[in-house]
Scaffold this active site. Structure first.
Site, PDB file in Angstrom:
ATOM      1  N   SER A 184       2.235  62.787   3.160  1.00 16.08           N
ATOM      2  CA  SER A 184       2.685  62.652   4.548  1.00 16.08           C
ATOM      3  C   SER A 184       1.598  62.264   5.541  1.00 16.08           C
ATOM      4  CB  SER A 184       3.355  63.952   5.008  1.00 16.08           C
ATOM      5  OG  SER A 184       4.637  64.061   4.439  1.00 16.08           O
ATOM      6  N   SER A 185       0.365  62.200   5.120  1.00 17.33           N
ATOM      7  CA  SER A 185      -0.642  61.599   6.010  1.00 17.33           C
ATOM      8  C   SER A 185      -0.299  60.138   6.277  1.00 17.33           C
ATOM      9  CB  SER A 185      -2.040  61.720   5.395  1.00 17.33           C
ATOM     10  OG  SER A 185      -2.459  63.072   5.371  1.00 17.33           O
TER      11      SER A 185
END
Length: 327
Positions: A8-9
């Site tokens: 999710s970065s």
């Protein structure tokens, strides 16, 4: 010089693409999603503004139906399904982390406006101009550089009492609660993030592949003088992008979260540093952020995943060391 998946970065990279379109006057975050994506108006969603997609308020945190791994990697299949889906809660009334769906929802807007897939848009408008080793949809020629991910072992996490925090305990409970959004299966079989098929697909919420240097460099391009005197986004665009939209108990994660327009903000332990810092973390512990007040950008990537929620001791110790070096 190796590269790893940052899960999710990746959302921060996707948000940057959306705000480039905002800056160019091609995207109005207050306009209805249906203005850019007419099919999204189904199931009473015709008035939902684009900003709710970026701030996890739209009420589409998971799929209504379980899909096959092949369907999960099929962009058109997923966006058609999400366009037809009824929200799980009244949109705008609360927020809940859209772990996977965020990428298709925001990504389809980018695609409809630009005519390019998110991976292509990101490569041409962000990664290439700023010399980032960062891909959403990995070219086959880069496969030899990728370090495989080592997944979280929930049993080990439960036994490691010393590492437990209130947030981590809450995540464990949600992960094991069959009725929670977090625990509901989304695919008929487990997805393999180490497979060529998964790495090659464009999943703008979670399959970005990069190194720490590039993750930090991307955020550096959004503050101060940018990178090599060049900025990705103007100061006024960033100020708008990091205005708080959602704050409080998260309907999905069951812990407090705080979101701006596609970026995470400080919450609870103030992981990112000074107020005004913005970025995004990823499953397992990766993290990228910018702290305008301190004048720093930070990137951390790893391949040994842990169950963390902004409380990864590996990241916290590094952030602390960075701030100490500035004092």
């Amino acid at each position: 010089d190796n590269i790893v998946m940052v899960f999710s970065s990746t959302k921060g990279a996707t948000a940057a693409c959306a705000h480039l379109l905002v800056e160019r006057g091609e995207l109005d975050l207050n306009a209805p999603v249906s203005q850019y994506w007419p099919e999204f108006a189904a199931a009473g969603k015709e008035d939902i503004p684009v900003r709710w997609l970026l701030s996890h308020r739209v009420g589409l945190p998971i799929f209504d139906t379980v899909v096959t791994p092949e369907q999960f990697l099929d962009w058109d299949f997923i966006v058609e399904m999400l366009a037809a889906q009824t929200p799980a809660w009244e949109p705008g009334t609360t927020h809940g982390y859209h772990a996977g769906t965020y990428g298709w929802l925001v990504g389809e807007i980018i695609k409809r406006i630009s005519g390019k897939s998110v991976g292509t848009f990101f490569a041409e408008e962000v990664a290439d101009p700023f010399e980032l080793d960062f891909w959403i949809g990995l070219p086959e020629g880069e496969e030899h550089r990728v370090v495989p991910m080592v997944s979280v072992d929930l049993q080990d996490e439960e036994m490691d009492e010393q590492a437990q925090t209130d947030q981590r305990r809450a995540l464990l409970e949600a992960a094991r609660d069959e009725d929670s959004y977090l625990a509901r299966p989304q695919t008929t079989e487990p997805l393999d993030p180490n497979s060529r098929a998964f790495r090659a697909a464009e999943i703008p919420a979670g399959n970005g592949i990069t190194d720490a240097r590039s993750l930090a460099r991307m955020y550096a391009s959004m503050i101060g003088d940018g990178v090599d005197g060049k900025r990705l986004l103007k100061p006024e665009t960033v100020a708008y992008a990091i205005t708080e939209q959602s704050n409080g108990r998260d309907e999905v994660l069951q812990i407090p979260t705080r979101f701006a327009l596609g970026f995470s903000l400080n919450a609870g332990s103030s992981l990112l540093g000074n107020e005004g810092a913005f970025g995004h973390s990823g499953a397992g512990g990766s993290l990228g952020f910018a702290d305008p007040e301190a004048g720093i950008a930070f990137g951390y990537v790893m391949n040994k995943m842990q169950l963390v929620a902004g409380d990864d001791p590996r990241t916290l110790s590094l952030i602390s060391a960075v701030h100490k070096s500035l004092s």
